[in-house]
Design a protein around this motif. Structure first.
Motif, PDB file in Angstrom:
ATOM      1  N   CYS A  20      11.917  21.960  -4.530  1.00  0.00           N
ATOM      2  CA  CYS A  20      12.521  22.379  -5.795  1.00  0.00           C
ATOM      3  C   CYS A  20      12.999  21.159  -6.567  1.00  0.00           C
ATOM      4  O   CYS A  20      13.562  20.236  -5.985  1.00  0.00           O
ATOM      5  CB  CYS A  20      13.696  23.319  -5.486  1.00  0.00           C
ATOM      6  SG  CYS A  20      14.446  24.032  -6.946  1.00  0.00           S
ATOM      7  N   ASP A  21      12.787  21.178  -7.885  1.00  0.00           N
ATOM      8  CA  ASP A  21      13.261  20.075  -8.718  1.00  0.00           C
ATOM      9  C   ASP A  21      14.526  20.461  -9.486  1.00  0.00           C
ATOM     10  O   ASP A  21      14.974  19.743 -10.349  1.00  0.00           O
ATOM     11  CB  ASP A  21      12.176  19.590  -9.673  1.00  0.00           C
ATOM     12  CG  ASP A  21      11.743  20.645 -10.681  1.00  0.00           C
ATOM     13  OD1 ASP A  21      12.146  21.806 -10.535  1.00  0.00           O
ATOM     14  OD2 ASP A  21      10.980  20.303 -11.599  1.00  0.00           O
ATOM     15  N   ASN A  22      15.126  21.588  -9.140  1.00  0.00           N
ATOM     16  CA  ASN A  22      16.306  22.075  -9.829  1.00  0.00           C
ATOM     17  C   ASN A  22      17.466  22.133  -8.836  1.00  0.00           C
ATOM     18  O   ASN A  22      17.541  23.026  -7.998  1.00  0.00           O
ATOM     19  CB  ASN A  22      16.014  23.459 -10.410  1.00  0.00           C
ATOM     20  CG  ASN A  22      17.144  23.979 -11.251  1.00  0.00           C
ATOM     21  OD1 ASN A  22      18.307  23.778 -10.948  1.00  0.00           O
ATOM     22  ND2 ASN A  22      16.785  24.686 -12.304  1.00  0.00           N
ATOM     23  N   LYS A  23      18.377  21.167  -8.941  1.00  0.00           N
ATOM     24  CA  LYS A  23      19.495  21.106  -7.997  1.00  0.00           C
ATOM     25  C   LYS A  23      20.433  22.301  -8.141  1.00  0.00           C
ATOM     26  O   LYS A  23      21.031  22.738  -7.160  1.00  0.00           O
ATOM     27  CB  LYS A  23      20.262  19.795  -8.173  1.00  0.00           C
ATOM     28  CG  LYS A  23      19.484  18.592  -7.684  1.00  0.00           C
ATOM     29  CD  LYS A  23      20.293  17.314  -7.792  1.00  0.00           C
ATOM     30  CE  LYS A  23      19.476  16.138  -7.272  1.00  0.00           C
ATOM     31  NZ  LYS A  23      20.206  14.880  -7.369  1.00  0.00           N
ATOM     32  N   SER A  24      20.552  22.849  -9.346  1.00  0.00           N
ATOM     33  CA  SER A  24      21.399  24.031  -9.540  1.00  0.00           C
ATOM     34  C   SER A  24      20.832  25.227  -8.785  1.00  0.00           C
ATOM     35  O   SER A  24      21.574  25.986  -8.156  1.00  0.00           O
ATOM     36  CB  SER A  24      21.513  24.378 -11.027  1.00  0.00           C
ATOM     37  OG  SER A  24      22.174  23.347 -11.711  1.00  0.00           O
ATOM     38  N   ALA A  25      19.529  25.409  -8.844  1.00  0.00           N
ATOM     39  CA  ALA A  25      18.889  26.507  -8.117  1.00  0.00           C
ATOM     40  C   ALA A  25      19.083  26.346  -6.618  1.00  0.00           C
ATOM     41  O   ALA A  25      19.341  27.326  -5.903  1.00  0.00           O
ATOM     42  CB  ALA A  25      17.405  26.575  -8.453  1.00  0.00           C
ATOM     43  N   HIS A  61      14.766  18.616  -2.232  1.00  0.00           N
ATOM     44  CA  HIS A  61      14.710  18.249  -3.644  1.00  0.00           C
ATOM     45  C   HIS A  61      13.530  17.334  -3.903  1.00  0.00           C
ATOM     46  O   HIS A  61      13.263  16.402  -3.140  1.00  0.00           O
ATOM     47  CB  HIS A  61      15.998  17.551  -4.072  1.00  0.00           C
ATOM     48  CG  HIS A  61      15.989  17.180  -5.518  1.00  0.00           C
ATOM     49  ND1 HIS A  61      15.745  15.903  -5.945  1.00  0.00           N
ATOM     50  CD2 HIS A  61      16.146  17.934  -6.621  1.00  0.00           C
ATOM     51  CE1 HIS A  61      15.776  15.883  -7.262  1.00  0.00           C
ATOM     52  NE2 HIS A  61      16.011  17.101  -7.701  1.00  0.00           N
ATOM     53  N   THR A  64      11.476  15.852 -10.709  1.00  0.00           N
ATOM     54  CA  THR A  64      10.585  16.559 -11.622  1.00  0.00           C
ATOM     55  C   THR A  64       9.250  15.845 -11.790  1.00  0.00           C
ATOM     56  O   THR A  64       8.200  16.482 -11.806  1.00  0.00           O
ATOM     57  CB  THR A  64      11.260  16.724 -13.003  1.00  0.00           C
ATOM     58  OG1 THR A  64      12.460  17.477 -12.824  1.00  0.00           O
ATOM     59  CG2 THR A  64      10.356  17.427 -13.986  1.00  0.00           C
TER      60      THR A  64
END
Length: 97
Positions: A20-25, A61, A64
């Protein structure tokens, strides 16, 4: 994925890597907190959290710029698209030889 592999009689003992490239997710997946912005992912976040807790899934992680899956999920500028096509080893079969 694990169910499909089981159906194909492929034994997988290692956890599935979820890039995943979205740390919030990733944060929401590990610690589900109810926010107005997360209501639409209520079922999905609990499914992922359950699998994380059981050790079936590991989140990793990926910056992007290294996220190859973007080619399948987004409209990209031509240069970025060509870069990802090359990383996947794809060729344009319609180009003149």
């Amino acid at each position: 994925m694990k169910i499909i592999l089981d159906d194909l009689k492929v034994k997988v003992d290692n956890p599935v890597q979820l890039y995943c490239d979205n740390k919030s997710a990733m944060s929401i997946a590990h610690k589900p907190v109810q926010h107005d912005r997360t209501k639409h992912i209520e079922i999905d976040k609990h499914f992922i959290k359950d699998n994380l807790d059981r050790g079936f899934v590991i989140t990793t992680h990926v910056p992007t710029e290294l996220q190859i899956a973007d080619i399948f999920t987004k409209g990209l500028p031509q240069g970025r698209f060509q870069d990802l096509v090359g990383k996947l080893g794809m060729i344009d079969i319609h180009l003149p030889t």
